[in-house]
Write an enzyme that holds these catalytic residues in place. Sequence first.
Site, PDB file in Angstrom:
ATOM      1  N   PRO A   1       0.849  -1.192   0.000  1.00  0.00           N
ATOM      2  CA  PRO A   1       0.000   0.000   0.000  1.00  0.00           C
ATOM      3  C   PRO A   1       0.887   1.244   0.000  1.00  0.00           C
ATOM      4  O   PRO A   1       1.921   1.273   0.667  1.00  0.00           O
ATOM      5  CB  PRO A   1      -0.772  -0.108   1.316  1.00  0.00           C
ATOM      6  CG  PRO A   1      -0.545  -1.485   1.819  1.00  0.00           C
ATOM      7  CD  PRO A   1       0.717  -1.981   1.204  1.00  0.00           C
ATOM      8  N   HIS A   2       0.490   2.241  -0.773  1.00  0.00           N
ATOM      9  CA  HIS A   2       1.324   3.433  -0.860  1.00  0.00           C
ATOM     10  C   HIS A   2       0.470   4.666  -1.112  1.00  0.00           C
ATOM     11  O   HIS A   2      -0.653   4.569  -1.590  1.00  0.00           O
ATOM     12  CB  HIS A   2       2.400   3.276  -1.943  1.00  0.00           C
ATOM     13  CG  HIS A   2       1.867   2.856  -3.271  1.00  0.00           C
ATOM     14  ND1 HIS A   2       1.538   1.543  -3.559  1.00  0.00           N
ATOM     15  CD2 HIS A   2       1.585   3.554  -4.399  1.00  0.00           C
ATOM     16  CE1 HIS A   2       1.097   1.456  -4.799  1.00  0.00           C
ATOM     17  NE2 HIS A   2       1.099   2.669  -5.335  1.00  0.00           N
ATOM     18  N   GLY A   3       1.047   5.808  -0.744  1.00  0.00           N
ATOM     19  CA  GLY A   3       0.332   7.058  -0.944  1.00  0.00           C
ATOM     20  C   GLY A   3       1.267   8.236  -1.026  1.00  0.00           C
ATOM     21  O   GLY A   3       2.403   8.178  -0.551  1.00  0.00           O
TER      22      GLY A   3
END
Length: 151
Positions: A66-68
């Site tokens: 997961p990344h942002g």
Amino acid sequence: MNLIAPLLTPAATLLDISFSSKKKLFEHAAELFARTHGLRASDIFSSLFERERLGSTALGYGIAIPHGRIKGLQDAAGAFYRLSAPLEFDAPDNQPVSLCFVLLVPKDANEAHLQILGELAQLFGDERMRARMLEAAAPSDLIALVAAWSG
């Protein structure tokens, strides 16, 4: 040295932790990054959740990244989670996730973001490395494994 090792700290390497959902994992990661980087947990959670809504960040083989993108973040930040109870992540191989690397990058970090994601995909693509990460006894052991790895 690889690009991943500098992102890991003992406080951000969590082994054998359990969550009831992806949402709970993202909430935990948001609180962790908020404490360690002086950011707003709600901004981090929203970024991770919105990215996941675009499509699962699970790669298969029990792995998710997961990344942002986070406004106000100066440098990339990461947290490694080894889950004691694998989570459903809508993975392409339908396998639940037990190894998860949460990556945050500054709002405008395009090239660096892609380089780190590429290295993470290589790292997690290594079957022997995945097995060793699942067996690491302590956060320091896992950090040393990642530090010694070269793609």
